[in-house]
Motif scaffolding. Structure first.
Motif, PDB file in Angstrom:
ATOM      1  N   GLY A  87     -17.441 -11.068  25.514  1.00 52.53           N
ATOM      2  CA  GLY A  87     -16.287 -10.202  25.295  1.00 52.53           C
ATOM      3  C   GLY A  87     -16.591  -8.740  25.585  1.00 52.53           C
ATOM      4  N   ILE A  88     -15.537  -7.932  25.569  1.00 55.49           N
ATOM      5  CA  ILE A  88     -15.642  -6.494  25.806  1.00 55.49           C
ATOM      6  C   ILE A  88     -15.897  -5.776  24.483  1.00 55.49           C
ATOM      7  CG2 ILE A  88     -14.352  -4.424  26.502  1.00 55.49           C
ATOM      8  CD1 ILE A  88     -12.798  -6.299  28.444  1.00 55.49           C
ATOM      9  N   ILE A  89     -16.886  -4.882  24.489  1.00 52.30           N
ATOM     10  CA  ILE A  89     -17.156  -4.030  23.331  1.00 52.30           C
ATOM     11  C   ILE A  89     -16.698  -2.619  23.692  1.00 52.30           C
ATOM     12  CG2 ILE A  89     -18.901  -3.140  21.753  1.00 52.30           C
ATOM     13  CD1 ILE A  89     -20.714  -5.477  22.604  1.00 52.30           C
ATOM     14  N   THR A  90     -15.985  -1.983  22.803  1.00 55.83           N
ATOM     15  CA  THR A  90     -15.528  -0.617  23.035  1.00 55.83           C
ATOM     16  C   THR A  90     -15.625   0.165  21.734  1.00 55.83           C
ATOM     17  OG1 THR A  90     -13.722   0.740  23.960  1.00 55.83           O
ATOM     18  CG2 THR A  90     -13.090  -1.143  22.590  1.00 55.83           C
ATOM     19  N   ASP A  91     -15.337   1.457  21.797  1.00 53.13           N
ATOM     20  CA  ASP A  91     -15.371   2.283  20.595  1.00 53.13           C
ATOM     21  C   ASP A  91     -14.162   3.202  20.603  1.00 53.13           C
ATOM     22  OD1 ASP A  91     -16.195   4.102  22.610  1.00 53.13           O
ATOM     23  OD2 ASP A  91     -17.254   5.312  21.124  1.00 53.13           O
ATOM     24  N   VAL A  92     -14.011   3.989  19.547  1.00 53.61           N
ATOM     25  CA  VAL A  92     -12.881   4.914  19.468  1.00 53.61           C
ATOM     26  C   VAL A  92     -13.366   6.336  19.178  1.00 53.61           C
ATOM     27  CG1 VAL A  92     -11.285   3.117  18.712  1.00 53.61           C
ATOM     28  CG2 VAL A  92     -12.521   4.460  16.992  1.00 53.61           C
ATOM     29  N   GLY A  93     -14.653   6.588  19.390  1.00 51.09           N
ATOM     30  CA  GLY A  93     -15.255   7.870  19.025  1.00 51.09           C
ATOM     31  C   GLY A  93     -14.708   9.051  19.788  1.00 51.09           C
ATOM     32  N   SER A  94     -14.711  10.204  19.136  1.00 50.51           N
ATOM     33  CA  SER A  94     -14.177  11.434  19.723  1.00 50.51           C
ATOM     34  C   SER A  94     -15.122  12.062  20.730  1.00 50.51           C
ATOM     35  CB  SER A  94     -13.867  12.436  18.605  1.00 50.51           C
ATOM     36  OG  SER A  94     -13.153  13.532  19.094  1.00 50.51           O
ATOM     37  N   THR A  95     -16.360  11.575  20.815  1.00 54.99           N
ATOM     38  CA  THR A  95     -17.278  11.996  21.871  1.00 54.99           C
ATOM     39  C   THR A  95     -17.770  10.758  22.600  1.00 54.99           C
ATOM     40  OG1 THR A  95     -19.207  11.962  20.390  1.00 54.99           O
ATOM     41  CG2 THR A  95     -18.033  14.046  20.602  1.00 54.99           C
ATOM     42  N   LYS A  96     -18.038  10.925  23.886  1.00 55.42           N
ATOM     43  CA  LYS A  96     -18.336   9.760  24.707  1.00 55.42           C
ATOM     44  C   LYS A  96     -19.688   9.823  25.419  1.00 55.42           C
ATOM     45  CE  LYS A  96     -16.346   7.128  23.992  1.00 55.42           C
ATOM     46  NZ  LYS A  96     -15.875   7.312  22.616  1.00 55.42           N
ATOM     47  N   ALA A  97     -20.215  11.004  25.659  1.00 56.61           N
ATOM     48  CA  ALA A  97     -21.424  11.125  26.476  1.00 56.61           C
ATOM     49  C   ALA A  97     -22.616  10.379  25.860  1.00 56.61           C
ATOM     50  CB  ALA A  97     -21.774  12.592  26.703  1.00 56.61           C
ATOM     51  N   GLN A  98     -22.866  10.576  24.570  1.00 55.29           N
ATOM     52  CA  GLN A  98     -24.037   9.962  23.944  1.00 55.29           C
ATOM     53  C   GLN A  98     -23.998   8.443  24.007  1.00 55.29           C
ATOM     54  OE1 GLN A  98     -24.511  11.479  19.934  1.00 55.29           O
ATOM     55  NE2 GLN A  98     -25.783  13.182  20.631  1.00 55.29           N
ATOM     56  N   ILE A  99     -22.880   7.857  23.638  1.00 55.79           N
ATOM     57  CA  ILE A  99     -22.812   6.399  23.569  1.00 55.79           C
ATOM     58  C   ILE A  99     -22.758   5.777  24.967  1.00 55.79           C
ATOM     59  CG2 ILE A  99     -20.280   6.195  23.382  1.00 55.79           C
ATOM     60  CD1 ILE A  99     -20.904   3.994  21.185  1.00 55.79           C
ATOM     61  N   CYS A 100     -22.119   6.447  25.916  1.00 59.29           N
ATOM     62  CA  CYS A 100     -22.075   5.929  27.289  1.00 59.29           C
ATOM     63  C   CYS A 100     -23.455   5.992  27.943  1.00 59.29           C
ATOM     64  CB  CYS A 100     -21.042   6.693  28.121  1.00 59.29           C
ATOM     65  SG  CYS A 100     -19.323   6.280  27.708  1.00 59.29           S
ATOM     66  N   ARG A 101     -24.184   7.073  27.689  1.00 56.52           N
ATOM     67  CA  ARG A 101     -25.547   7.176  28.223  1.00 56.52           C
ATOM     68  C   ARG A 101     -26.457   6.106  27.614  1.00 56.52           C
ATOM     69  NH1 ARG A 101     -25.670  13.704  27.426  1.00 56.52           N
ATOM     70  NH2 ARG A 101     -24.408  14.260  29.250  1.00 56.52           N
ATOM     71  N   PHE A 102     -26.250   5.836  26.331  1.00 59.17           N
ATOM     72  CA  PHE A 102     -27.031   4.798  25.668  1.00 59.17           C
ATOM     73  C   PHE A 102     -26.747   3.436  26.309  1.00 59.17           C
ATOM     74  CE2 PHE A 102     -27.410   1.444  22.456  1.00 59.17           C
ATOM     75  CZ  PHE A 102     -28.716   1.621  22.036  1.00 59.17           C
ATOM     76  N   ALA A 103     -25.475   3.146  26.546  1.00 56.82           N
ATOM     77  CA  ALA A 103     -25.099   1.869  27.161  1.00 56.82           C
ATOM     78  C   ALA A 103     -25.706   1.744  28.555  1.00 56.82           C
ATOM     79  CB  ALA A 103     -23.578   1.747  27.227  1.00 56.82           C
ATOM     80  N   LEU A 104     -25.708   2.823  29.310  1.00 59.61           N
ATOM     81  CA  LEU A 104     -26.319   2.818  30.647  1.00 59.61           C
ATOM     82  C   LEU A 104     -27.822   2.573  30.554  1.00 59.61           C
ATOM     83  CD1 LEU A 104     -24.500   5.765  32.464  1.00 59.61           C
ATOM     84  CD2 LEU A 104     -24.660   3.409  33.307  1.00 59.61           C
ATOM     85  N   GLN A 105     -28.464   3.285  29.633  1.00 59.28           N
ATOM     86  CA  GLN A 105     -29.910   3.165  29.462  1.00 59.28           C
ATOM     87  C   GLN A 105     -30.310   1.748  29.075  1.00 59.28           C
ATOM     88  OE1 GLN A 105     -31.416   5.674  26.326  1.00 59.28           O
ATOM     89  NE2 GLN A 105     -33.504   4.949  26.530  1.00 59.28           N
ATOM     90  N   LYS A 106     -29.521   1.117  28.213  1.00 62.89           N
ATOM     91  CA  LYS A 106     -29.841  -0.224  27.714  1.00 62.89           C
ATOM     92  C   LYS A 106     -29.226  -1.337  28.568  1.00 62.89           C
ATOM     93  CE  LYS A 106     -32.146   1.166  24.071  1.00 62.89           C
ATOM     94  NZ  LYS A 106     -33.584   0.859  23.878  1.00 62.89           N
ATOM     95  N   GLY A 107     -28.451  -0.954  29.562  1.00 61.52           N
ATOM     96  CA  GLY A 107     -27.837  -1.955  30.435  1.00 61.52           C
ATOM     97  C   GLY A 107     -26.773  -2.795  29.745  1.00 61.52           C
ATOM     98  N   ILE A 108     -26.017  -2.183  28.837  1.00 58.58           N
ATOM     99  CA  ILE A 108     -24.962  -2.911  28.120  1.00 58.58           C
ATOM    100  C   ILE A 108     -23.687  -2.849  28.965  1.00 58.58           C
ATOM    101  CG2 ILE A 108     -23.712  -3.155  25.933  1.00 58.58           C
ATOM    102  CD1 ILE A 108     -25.956  -1.484  24.628  1.00 58.58           C
ATOM    103  N   SER A 109     -23.572  -3.787  29.875  1.00 58.10           N
ATOM    104  CA  SER A 109     -22.502  -3.733  30.872  1.00 58.10           C
ATOM    105  C   SER A 109     -21.130  -4.084  30.319  1.00 58.10           C
ATOM    106  CB  SER A 109     -22.824  -4.660  32.044  1.00 58.10           C
ATOM    107  OG  SER A 109     -22.956  -5.998  31.604  1.00 58.10           O
ATOM    108  N   ASN A 110     -21.082  -4.732  29.157  1.00 58.56           N
ATOM    109  CA  ASN A 110     -19.773  -5.089  28.597  1.00 58.56           C
ATOM    110  C   ASN A 110     -19.267  -4.054  27.585  1.00 58.56           C
ATOM    111  OD1 ASN A 110     -21.787  -5.864  26.748  1.00 58.56           O
ATOM    112  ND2 ASN A 110     -20.526  -7.495  25.864  1.00 58.56           N
ATOM    113  N   PHE A 111     -19.926  -2.868  27.537  1.00 55.33           N
ATOM    114  CA  PHE A 111     -19.416  -1.769  26.722  1.00 55.33           C
ATOM    115  C   PHE A 111     -18.618  -0.811  27.591  1.00 55.33           C
ATOM    116  CE2 PHE A 111     -19.654   2.657  25.396  1.00 55.33           C
ATOM    117  CZ  PHE A 111     -19.035   2.568  24.155  1.00 55.33           C
ATOM    118  N   ILE A 112     -17.402  -0.509  27.148  1.00 56.95           N
ATOM    119  CA  ILE A 112     -16.535   0.449  27.832  1.00 56.95           C
ATOM    120  C   ILE A 112     -16.085   1.480  26.808  1.00 56.95           C
ATOM    121  CG2 ILE A 112     -14.441   0.779  29.209  1.00 56.95           C
ATOM    122  CD1 ILE A 112     -14.574  -2.282  29.807  1.00 56.95           C
ATOM    123  N   GLY A 113     -16.416   2.737  27.022  1.00 55.73           N
ATOM    124  CA  GLY A 113     -16.058   3.783  26.064  1.00 55.73           C
ATOM    125  C   GLY A 113     -14.558   3.995  25.987  1.00 55.73           C
TER     126      GLY A 113
END
Length: 280
Positions: A87-113
């Motif tokens: 499934g798709i994992i997403t978030d609702v956070g008011s900032t996106k850079a930190q969590i998107c960079r983390f997903a890229l670093q860890k290769g979490i391809s099913n996370f969409i900010g």
């Protein structure tokens, strides 16, 4: 399509998502450290199942929403991504850079900010409602490793609850929200904190002051987290704002009426255009 949605964090945003998705026919499962919120939501008929521990989460959700303060969201994403692969994992956070960079670093391809530009100054599940997102902008911040098909699925879901979806780069997102949301909260809190200088200020704080500082009733935890999460952007914006006030102070000291007038005139012109565009 599987009709189950997981909500992690059942506060104002998470609770409102649970309510609108429940109305749309999804089966909602929820986790919150405040067990009472989930129990109330189950009694309300909004949540079907309470998740006791994220370690027990199964890979059965079409969408999983992380609705916790931003400094806690990466830890939650790390836990969920080890369990949820389909499934798709997403978030609702008011900032996106930190969590998107983390997903890229860890290769979490099913996370969409994601980030809904919706909310009130109130907090908690008890203040949530299913029309909170109607007509609101909802930012989607895809990363390079996301599937285009999954990005479209998330967009379709968000559109179905009445949001206006905007796809945007995660760095640009943090710059935009820094100006239109984060700095205003800091300024609002500053104005309210000035009241402590004299109790008489509180006595006569009327409608105009209450309107401009309404957002200061929001969650201190949430806004402290946002401030540190968007630290680099905010430091630059605060310096710009200080410069703006310093120039105004200088013009006032030098009795430069035309410059002081222009300060308010520009603000009125920009504000009127914003309101006019909203009406359109």
């Amino acid at each position: 399509m599987r009709r189950k949605i997981l909500i992690v964090g059942l506060g104002l945003i998470g609770g409102s998502l649970a309510k609108v998705f429940n109305r749309c026919g999804f089966e909602i499962h929820a986790f919150d450290i405040n067990h009472k919120s989930v129990e109330i939501a189950i009694k309300d008929g909004i949540v079907k199942e309470k998740i006791e521990d994220l370690e027990d989460v199964e890979d059965e959700y079409a969408f999983s929403f992380i609705c916790v303060p931003v400094l806690e969201s990466i830890e939650i994403l790390e836990k969920l991504s080890s369990k949820i692969k389909k499934g798709i994992i997403t978030d609702v956070g008011s900032t996106k850079a930190q969590i998107c960079r983390f997903a890229l670093q860890k290769g979490i391809s099913n996370f969409i900010g994601g980030h809904p530009m919706a909310g009130t100054e109130k907090i908690g599940y008890e203040n949530s409602f299913d029309t909170l997102f109607k007509g609101a902008y909802y930012f989607i911040t895809p990363i390079d490793i996301n599937s285009k098909n999954e990005v479209e699925k998330l967009k379709e879901l968000i559109t179905s609850i009445g949001c206006r979806v905007e796809e945007i780069d995660y760095n640009l997102h943090d710059a935009v929200t820094g100006v239109i949301s984060h700095l205003p909260h800091i300024v609002s809190a500053g104005l309210v904190n000035m009241l402590n200088e004299n109790s008489i200020f509180c006595k006569f704080a009327g409608g105009g002051f209450k309107d401009i500082t309404r957002i200061s009733s929001s969650s201190p935890k949430m806004w402290a987290d946002i401030s540190f999460s968007n630290k680099e952007v905010l430091l630059k914006l605060i310096n710009k704002y200080i410069e703006l006030l310093t120039n105004f102070k200088s013009n006032l000291e030098s009795n430069s009426y035309s410059d002081v007038y222009s300060y308010f005139e520009r603000a009125k012109s920009i504000r009127d255009k914003i309101v006019s565009d909203e009406i359109k």
